[in-house]
Every structure is written in structure tokens, then in C-alpha cells.
Design a protein around this motif. Structure first.
Motif, short mmCIF file in Angstrom:
data_model
loop_
_atom_site.label_atom_id
_atom_site.label_comp_id
_atom_site.label_asym_id
_atom_site.label_seq_id
_atom_site.Cartn_x
_atom_site.Cartn_y
_atom_site.Cartn_z
N LEU A 51 0.81 -1.37 0.11
CA LEU A 51 -0.13 0.12 -0.06
C LEU A 51 0.70 1.18 0.02
CD1 LEU A 51 -3.13 -0.35 2.18
CD2 LEU A 51 -3.05 -0.20 -0.16
N PHE A 52 1.94 1.28 0.79
CA PHE A 52 2.79 2.25 0.70
C PHE A 52 3.55 2.55 -0.62
CE2 PHE A 52 3.34 2.25 5.59
CZ PHE A 52 2.77 3.64 5.77
N ASN A 105 1.08 4.19 -3.21
CA ASN A 105 0.59 5.45 -2.66
C ASN A 105 1.54 6.33 -2.21
OD1 ASN A 105 -2.37 5.18 -2.58
ND2 ASN A 105 -1.98 3.29 -1.34
N GLN A 136 2.70 7.26 1.39
CA GLN A 136 1.81 7.85 2.37
C GLN A 136 0.30 7.38 1.82
OE1 GLN A 136 2.49 12.17 1.96
NE2 GLN A 136 1.53 12.17 0.21
N ILE A 137 -0.34 6.81 3.08
CA ILE A 137 -1.72 6.21 2.76
C ILE A 137 -2.92 6.92 3.54
CG2 ILE A 137 -2.99 4.25 3.27
CD1 ILE A 137 -0.31 2.79 3.52
N LEU A 160 -8.50 1.36 7.68
CA LEU A 160 -7.26 0.92 7.25
C LEU A 160 -7.16 -0.68 7.12
CD1 LEU A 160 -4.22 1.36 6.31
CD2 LEU A 160 -3.69 1.44 8.68
N ASP A 195 -8.95 -1.85 4.22
CA ASP A 195 -7.75 -1.71 2.96
C ASP A 195 -7.05 -2.85 2.88
OD1 ASP A 195 -9.58 0.63 2.37
OD2 ASP A 195 -8.00 2.03 3.03
N LEU A 201 -2.87 11.43 7.23
CA LEU A 201 -2.15 10.48 6.33
C LEU A 201 -1.26 9.46 7.47
CD1 LEU A 201 -0.88 13.08 3.52
CD2 LEU A 201 -2.46 11.01 3.35
#
Length: 131
Positions: free
Chosen positions: A76-77, A80, A83-84, A92, A95, A122
Motif C-alpha cells: 500500500l505504501f 501510494n 503515504q496512505i 485501514l 483496505d 495520512l
């Protein structure tokens, strides 16, 4: 199921849940194709939505291929730019497709070790290596 309009078997059983009073519209495949051909703005919107949904689906499939929670968070990092968007631990965890409890333990451990920080909504990675 919006992409099913172009498949041979375009029947899809499902439920529609609306947040406010709504109206459903039935449009035939022929009329939908006519609308796409006559309205470039609608065509562009439709293609952009389909592309976004396809990209998100591919990302979810890839995310589910990782076995550890840390690998999922790392992915995910990466997609993105380190920053998520972070509203709640519950969101989260959804996700990441892991339990809220596991997400909370992992994030709290990372916050304590300064691997991540939470700023302005974030979750930011401060260290490139999570696991």
C-alpha cells in the motif's frame, strides 16, 4: 457489474444499497452503445471509471497475494508514494483485508519504533523497510 453490458452473459445477481432516496434506470445494450457514441463526455467518463475500477481491482488482487500484514502494508505504501490516507484504524484494516486488531497492533508497533507517523490524515512511512 457495469462492465457486464459487453459480455455474452450480462446477468449479475446482486443488491443495490442507496444512502438516500434513489431511482434505478434500465437501459438496453443498444441504447447504451448509442449513448456512448453520441456523447463524448459520457464516453470519457465511462472509460475513466472503468479504468479506475480495473486498476483498483488489480491492486486488491495483488495485495491479497501477500502473506504477511507487513507485506500488505508495504505494498500500500509503494502504490501510494509512501503515504496512505488514514481516517480510522477500521478503514485501514478493510483496505489491508486484515482484522482491525492486527492492524492496530502493527501500526502501534511501527509508531513506537518511528517507522511510520500519522500527520494530517495520512499514514506516512518514515523508513523504507517495514519488515
Amino acid at each position: 457489474g457495469n462492465h457486464l453490458v459487453f459480455s455474452e452473459n450480462n446477468k449479475f445477481n446482486g443488491n443495490v444499497i442507496a444512502q438516500k432516496s434513489s431511482c434505478l434506470m434500465f437501459i438496453t445494450k443498444e441504447n447504451f452503445l448509442k449513448l456512448l457514441g453520441q456523447n463524448k463526455k459520457f464516453l470519457r467518463f465511462y472509460i475513466e471509471k472503468e479504468s479506475k475500477m480495473s486498476k483498483e481491482l488489480n491492486q486488491k488482487i495483488k495485495l491479497l497475494g501477500f502473506s504477511s500484514n507487513e507485506e500488505r502494508l508495504d505494498y500500500l505504501f509503494r502504490i501510494n508514494h509512501d503515504q496512505i490516507p488514514f481516517t480510522t484504524m477500521t478503514q485501514l484494516s478493510k483496505d489491508l483485508f486484515i482484522t482491525r486488531e492486527s492492524t492496530s497492533r502493527m501500526i502501534n508497533r511501527m509508531l513506537k519504533s518511528k517507522m511510520v507517523s500519522i500527520e494530517n490524515g495520512l499514514l506516512k512511512r518514515t523508513n523504507k523497510y517495514i519488515y
